[in-house]
Write an enzyme that holds these catalytic residues in place. Structure first.
Site, PDB file in Angstrom:
ATOM      1  NE  ARG A 258      -2.402   3.159   2.691  1.00 46.38           N
ATOM      2  CZ  ARG A 258      -2.147   4.279   3.368  1.00 46.38           C
ATOM      3  NH1 ARG A 258      -0.908   4.547   3.786  1.00 46.38           N
ATOM      4  NH2 ARG A 258      -3.113   5.123   3.655  1.00 46.38           N
ATOM      5  CG  ASP A 260       1.442   7.351   3.434  1.00 42.32           C
ATOM      6  OD1 ASP A 260       0.327   7.267   3.974  1.00 42.32           O
ATOM      7  OD2 ASP A 260       2.194   8.348   3.562  1.00 42.32           O
ATOM      8  CD  GLU A 293      -3.307   7.935   2.271  1.00 38.55           C
ATOM      9  OE1 GLU A 293      -4.032   8.488   3.121  1.00 38.55           O
ATOM     10  OE2 GLU A 293      -2.073   7.868   2.390  1.00 38.55           O
ATOM     11  CG  ASP A 312      -9.127   8.449   2.062  1.00 36.60           C
ATOM     12  OD1 ASP A 312      -9.137   7.846   3.146  1.00 36.60           O
ATOM     13  OD2 ASP A 312      -8.088   8.652   1.416  1.00 36.60           O
ATOM     14  CG  HIS A 315     -13.829   6.620   6.232  1.00 36.92           C
ATOM     15  ND1 HIS A 315     -13.627   7.949   6.575  1.00 36.92           N
ATOM     16  CD2 HIS A 315     -13.927   5.959   7.401  1.00 36.92           C
ATOM     17  CE1 HIS A 315     -13.596   8.062   7.897  1.00 36.92           C
ATOM     18  NE2 HIS A 315     -13.765   6.864   8.419  1.00 36.92           N
ATOM     19  CD  GLU A 360      -7.667  23.246  -2.995  1.00 33.73           C
ATOM     20  OE1 GLU A 360      -6.792  24.022  -2.554  1.00 33.73           O
ATOM     21  OE2 GLU A 360      -7.901  22.110  -2.515  1.00 33.73           O
ATOM     22  CG  HIS A 381      -3.233   4.374   9.822  1.00 26.94           C
ATOM     23  ND1 HIS A 381      -3.374   3.786   8.579  1.00 26.94           N
ATOM     24  CD2 HIS A 381      -2.564   5.537   9.613  1.00 26.94           C
ATOM     25  CE1 HIS A 381      -2.814   4.558   7.668  1.00 26.94           C
ATOM     26  NE2 HIS A 381      -2.307   5.626   8.261  1.00 26.94           N
ATOM     27  CG  ASP A 382      -4.407   8.335   7.858  1.00 27.39           C
ATOM     28  OD1 ASP A 382      -3.613   8.837   8.664  1.00 27.39           O
ATOM     29  OD2 ASP A 382      -4.143   8.147   6.668  1.00 27.39           O
ATOM     30  N   GLY A 385      -6.969   7.331  14.358  1.00 30.34           N
ATOM     31  CA  GLY A 385      -5.855   7.940  15.083  1.00 30.34           C
ATOM     32  C   GLY A 385      -5.708   9.426  14.890  1.00 30.34           C
TER      33      GLY A 385
END
Length: 590
Positions: A258, A260, A293, A312, A315, A360, A381-382, A385
């Site tokens: 993955r 990042d 990502e 994203d 989510h 944008e 995690h993002d 966290g």
């Protein structure tokens, strides 16, 4: 048992057949470079073309060494395969061809359509060896792939991993390279793929010496959230990261990576070259998956060698509907959320060129891609966290609505990702933690607290002081999931739900996923949609989803099909969908 030949790249030490080692470093801004063999001698290295220095020295596996730059600065090997301690410690020569005998050498991975990802932080499990003890339970649950948060050597022994500075060296606090291979080998023996999160967009703030002897590794005309951008125009820089990718896939036999935040890598040609090199290098018949990502939603990369992208958008709109949160980036999803929910379920990305809250334009059209091009998650995690107090979704959302969203996560044709502990409704927070010291520790602590200054609930400094200190040991320990809680009341019910849904997925959805495509998605009412997908065998999957608090009307010409799952009992007429409910039907091909 099986030995494999080590991958030989452009960077890092190379063990030669005569028992010596070829040491090399790209240091174009150094006047001279020497090899320091710890406990032995210091040897001048030979300058070569294009800023390279090298030496063949009579030392083998287990040798501790550093490089001496301009007779004044000792540095670790930037392509160190292992460290004898932290990022400032000596590097260690590792024999990657014979230091581990593979028990599952014929493992070729699994097709992408079978993937159910489970994101894990190695440190919170106690290291590579301790993590092995949890793999059988994950396989039994229905997980088919574990995904490790970054393990590249970082400063200290507590870190999310995104502060790594030695990308080739597994974090010493987690265990040895051999223990990492044993973890991967054990997973393969259980039928589990293993993915690794890698960070190629920046280096951490402590322990990166590249700017001293290879200034042009970076470009000052291009800024990222972490400072100067990495200069991927340079061959040596490209090879540094492409070789790193190949090392993880070939030497360690990871099944996928993955990548990042590739939106911070503006050079698209580097990404496409990386994918081409990977697919040309792995053995025939082996399944290797490359996942992005990318906040830019560049759908075109998903037809250029990359398998999928973390969604994203999916989510964020689900989170906004489940929690009613609208601050920060959730503002882009809270407004007109139902329309955006339908677009996500019907086309993958929500932002496909539309303007965000800052005006944008973001994204590219994605509806032509298969649903399996998108990795869907409710937590990771993002998203956990990066909350001030690391609350998990089970503490933030209505339970019925969360069960409905979980059905979408695990039964839609998108590829699901779970975050450690999610499957039993863990309530321990997942906090941001590091183990920096001195001024850097102070800067990280204050920077973390100031990140939330724009949020109304953290407007005053006294409130921000309550945000846990990333460098405190307690912050790390409080983030450790309570693995013993899985069978306790309040947790066992969640575990049973995840197990049931994953069973349905593997029986009814996975065999039909190859060749799946989006069909339609339409709004039924506030927070309620109806979505349909064409599956690869000609059957159709229908989702009726209502995350709102009022019943939603269903079309009178309802499509027949086999009910796969209902997240709660129906309490309304057949032409209505109850609040906070999901139903999935399968209309099999005739």
């Amino acid at each position: 048992m099986h030995k494999q030949r080590a991958f030989i790249g452009h960077h890092g030490p190379e063990l030669l057949d005569d028992g010596t080692t070829r040491f090399r470093i790209w240091a174009p801004d150094a006047q001279n470079v020497s090899l320091i063999v710890v406990g032995a001698q210091t040897l001048p290295m030979t300058p070569n073309e294009d800023g390279w220095y090298s030496i063949d020295a009579p030392y083998g596996a287990g040798t501790l060494y550093r490089f001496l730059i301009d007779d004044e600065l000792q540095v670790p090997d930037p392509a160190s395969r292992a460290q004898a301690g932290d990022v400032h410690a000596p590097s260690l020569v590792v024999d990657t061809s014979s230091n581990y005998l593979w028990r599952n050498p014929n493992w070729l991975g699994r097709p992408w359509e079978e993937t159910v990802l489970y994101e894990m932080h190695v440190g919170l499990y106690g290291g590579f060896a301790a993590m092995e003890q949890h793999l059988a339970d994950l396989a039994e649950l229905g997980v088919t792939a574990i995904e490790l948060m970054p393990i590249a050597e970082f400063p200290g022994d507590r870190n999310w991993g995104y502060d790594g500075v030695l990308p080739y060296a597994p974090e010493a606090a987690y265990g040895s390279p051999e223990e990492l291979k044993h973890l991967i080998d054990t997973a393969h023996g259980l039928g589990l793929m293993v993915f690794l999160d890698v960070v190629y967009n920046h280096f951490g703030p402590d322990g990166n010496y590249l700017g001293r002897y290879a200034k042009h590794f970076f470009r000052h005309d291009q800024q990222t959230p972490w400072g100067d951008g990495i200069d991927f125009r340079r061959r040596e820089v490209r090879d540094f990261f492409i070789d790193n990718t190949l090392m993880w896939l070939l030497d360690y036999r990871f099944d996928g990576l993955r990548f990042d935040a590739v939106h911070a890598i503006p050079d698209r040609s580097f990404l496409t070259e990386l994918a081409e090199r990977v697919h040309a290098s792995v053995e025939p018949g082996r399944h290797v998956h490359l996942v992005l990502e990318n906040e830019d939603n560049r759908a075109s990369l998903l037809t250029a060698g990359f398998t999928a992208q973390w969604n994203d958008d999916g989510h964020n709109v689900l989170h906004a509907l489940l929690t009613d949160e609208s601050q920060g980036y959730y503002a882009d999803y809270h407004q007109d959320a139902t329309t955006k929910l339908a677009r996500f379920l019907g086309e993958g990305f929500i932002y496909q060129g539309q303007n965000n809250r800052r005006g944008e334009a973001r994204g590219e059209p994605s509806g032509h891609l298969p649903p399996t091009s998108f990795v869907l998650f409710l937590q990771n995690h993002d998203q956990t966290g990066n909350r001030a107090f690391g609350e998990r979704l089970v503490s933030l959302a209505d339970a019925d609505a969360l069960r409905a969203a979980t059905a979408v996560l695990l039964l839609s044709p998108m590829v699901p990702l779970l975050f450690m502990g999610e499957e039993w409704g863990a309530r321990q927070p997942f906090l941001f933690f590091t183990s920096h010291h001195g001024e850097l520790a102070d800067a990280v602590r204050e920077g973390r607290r100031n990140e939330f200054a724009e949020f109304a609930e953290f407007a005053d400094e006294a409130t921000r002081e309550r945000i846990p200190d990333p460098n405190a040991v307690s912050t790390f320990e409080n983030s450790r999931p309570d693995f013993s809680a899985r069978q306790e009341p309040g947790h066992a019910e969640w575990y049973a739900l995840y197990r049931e849904l994953l069973g349905i997925r593997h029986r009814e959805i996975v065999p039909r996923l190859q060749g799946a495509r989006f069909l339609e998605s339409r709004v039924l009412a506030q927070a309620a949609v109806l979505s349909r997908w064409q599956l690869g065998d000609g059957s159709r999957l229908r989702l009726e989803l209502n995350l709102g608090t009022q019943a939603a009307p269903l079309p009178t010409a309802s499509i027949s099909g086999e009910l796969l799952f209902a997240s709660r009992e129906a309490t309304h007429a057949h032409d209505q969908l109850a609040p906070r409910m999901a139903r999935l039907y399968l209309e099999k091909a005739t």
